[in-house]
Design a protein around this motif. Structure first.
Motif, PDB file in Angstrom:
ATOM      1  N   ARG A 134      -5.429  -3.796 -13.582  1.00  0.00           N
ATOM      2  CA  ARG A 134      -4.731  -3.666 -12.303  1.00  0.00           C
ATOM      3  C   ARG A 134      -4.757  -2.198 -11.892  1.00  0.00           C
ATOM      4  N   GLU A 168      -3.705   0.983  -9.187  1.00  0.00           N
ATOM      5  CA  GLU A 168      -2.433   1.440  -8.621  1.00  0.00           C
ATOM      6  C   GLU A 168      -2.075   0.716  -7.335  1.00  0.00           C
ATOM      7  N   ASP A 169      -3.082   0.276  -6.570  1.00  0.00           N
ATOM      8  CA  ASP A 169      -2.813  -0.421  -5.315  1.00  0.00           C
ATOM      9  C   ASP A 169      -2.522  -1.911  -5.509  1.00  0.00           C
ATOM     10  N   GLY A 170      -2.493  -2.374  -6.775  1.00  0.00           N
ATOM     11  CA  GLY A 170      -2.178  -3.762  -7.082  1.00  0.00           C
ATOM     12  C   GLY A 170      -3.389  -4.663  -7.215  1.00  0.00           C
ATOM     13  N   HIS A 171      -4.572  -4.180  -6.876  1.00  0.00           N
ATOM     14  CA  HIS A 171      -5.790  -4.983  -6.977  1.00  0.00           C
ATOM     15  C   HIS A 171      -6.097  -5.265  -8.448  1.00  0.00           C
ATOM     16  N   HIS A 229      -9.673   8.118 -12.408  1.00  0.00           N
ATOM     17  CA  HIS A 229      -8.531   7.292 -12.050  1.00  0.00           C
ATOM     18  C   HIS A 229      -8.135   6.459 -13.264  1.00  0.00           C
TER      19      HIS A 229
END
Length: 69
Positions: A40, A42-45, A21
């Motif tokens: 960061r 992809e889900d914003g975490h 990833h």
């Protein structure tokens, strides 16, 4: 390992069934581009990461301005 804001980290999967990833480096916290990095997903975490040998820095390709002759 040296990176700058905007680079990406390719994190290789370490176990069967968990693929690679990519995360974005949003802040370099170490001196001279060294870890740790605020990243960061992809889900914003967002989290702070000290990349290991299973990570590779990907620098964005520089785009050249298009000139009209």
């Amino acid at each position: 390992m040296h990176a700058k804001t905007g680079d990406r980290l390719l994190v290789h999967g370490r176990t069967v069934g968990h693929g690679d990833h990519v995360v974005e480096i949003v802040e370099v916290l170490g001196a001279n581009g060294e870890p740790p990095y605020r990243i960061r997903a992809e889900d914003g975490h967002e989290t702070i990461m000290w990349p290991g040998p299973d990570c590779v820095v990907q620098h964005p390709k520089a785009t050249r301005p298009h000139t009209i002759s």
